[in-house]
Design an enzyme around this catalytic site. Sequence first.
Site, PDB file in Angstrom:
ATOM      1  N   CYS A 276       6.918  -0.464   6.637  1.00  0.00           N
ATOM      2  CA  CYS A 276       6.402   0.694   5.910  1.00  0.00           C
ATOM      3  C   CYS A 276       7.509   1.255   5.020  1.00  0.00           C
ATOM      4  CB  CYS A 276       5.950   1.753   6.910  1.00  0.00           C
ATOM      5  SG  CYS A 276       5.304   3.240   6.156  1.00  0.00           S
ATOM      6  N   LEU A 277       7.140   1.618   3.788  1.00  0.00           N
ATOM      7  CA  LEU A 277       8.134   2.176   2.860  1.00  0.00           C
ATOM      8  C   LEU A 277       8.713   3.486   3.394  1.00  0.00           C
ATOM      9  CD1 LEU A 277       6.314   1.541  -0.555  1.00  0.00           C
ATOM     10  CD2 LEU A 277       8.323   0.316   0.312  1.00  0.00           C
TER      11      LEU A 277
ATOM     12  N   HIS B 103      -3.564   0.609   8.295  1.00  0.00           N
ATOM     13  CA  HIS B 103      -2.220   1.208   8.231  1.00  0.00           C
ATOM     14  C   HIS B 103      -2.251   2.462   7.341  1.00  0.00           C
ATOM     15  CE1 HIS B 103       2.351   0.674   7.758  1.00  0.00           C
ATOM     16  NE2 HIS B 103       2.052   1.580   6.849  1.00  0.00           N
ATOM     17  N   GLU B 104      -2.925   2.359   6.183  1.00  0.00           N
ATOM     18  CA  GLU B 104      -2.963   3.488   5.241  1.00  0.00           C
ATOM     19  C   GLU B 104      -3.816   4.637   5.791  1.00  0.00           C
ATOM     20  OE1 GLU B 104      -0.781   3.366   3.034  1.00  0.00           O
ATOM     21  OE2 GLU B 104      -0.402   1.220   3.154  1.00  0.00           O
TER      22      GLU B 104
ATOM     23  N   GLN C 176       2.966   9.871   1.888  1.00  0.00           N
ATOM     24  CA  GLN C 176       4.273   9.226   1.696  1.00  0.00           C
ATOM     25  C   GLN C 176       5.002   9.728   0.452  1.00  0.00           C
ATOM     26  OE1 GLN C 176       2.509   5.039   2.322  1.00  0.00           O
ATOM     27  NE2 GLN C 176       4.613   4.854   3.037  1.00  0.00           N
TER      28      GLN C 176
ATOM     29  N   HIS D  59      -1.860   6.696   8.044  1.00  0.00           N
ATOM     30  CA  HIS D  59      -0.999   7.662   7.333  1.00  0.00           C
ATOM     31  C   HIS D  59      -1.754   8.964   7.066  1.00  0.00           C
ATOM     32  CE1 HIS D  59       2.817   5.797   6.429  1.00  0.00           C
ATOM     33  NE2 HIS D  59       2.260   4.712   5.953  1.00  0.00           N
TER      34      HIS D  59
ATOM     35  N   GLY E 295       0.830  -1.193   0.000  1.00  0.00           N
ATOM     36  CA  GLY E 295       0.000   0.000   0.000  1.00  0.00           C
ATOM     37  C   GLY E 295       0.865   1.242   0.000  1.00  0.00           C
TER      38      GLY E 295
HETATM   39 ZN    ZN Z   1       3.156   2.885   5.663  1.00  0.00          ZN
END
Ligand code: ZN
Length: 151
Positions: free
Chosen positions: A88-89, A130-131, A50, A134, A45
């Site tokens: 997470c990226l 999770h998204e 991000q 963000h 995702g």
């Molecule tokens: Zn993330």
Amino acid sequence: MLKIITNPNPILREKSQVVSNVFNTEIQELVSQMIETMLAKDGVGLAAPQIGKNICLTVINHKDNVLVIFNPQITKKSWLKEWDEEGCLSVPGKFGEVKRHRKMKINFTDKEGQKQVLEAKGLLARVIQHEIDHLNGILFIDKAKNLQSHG
Ligand code: ZN
């Protein structure tokens, strides 16, 4: 490909703005670039903050399908929660266990501007939570236990 912002960065901590016009050319272009970036990075995702945009948009890679989600709102969540590992990226090299609702339901707007309802459980429910975090300026490391660094 878009550059992914990594922690610490104030952009990752801001609350995102609702997207009122999903048909905006710039927004549609951003969606394509986010999908491309997520797939290239092998992510499950990617949320707009991000890549430096504080807007309520996330793309999710689920079973070879890409979900494009604007303005998600959780309408239902299970009492039952479960722990599982996340990464997470935007927090490269770190992994930890996070407790999430096992099942949940959201309302959102899709890429065509249509209102949708999605019920998810397990991994998909976890990724969505999770998204959405963000979009609220929350990172998984805020909630994680047994945080580990790999590489
Ligand atoms: Zn993330």
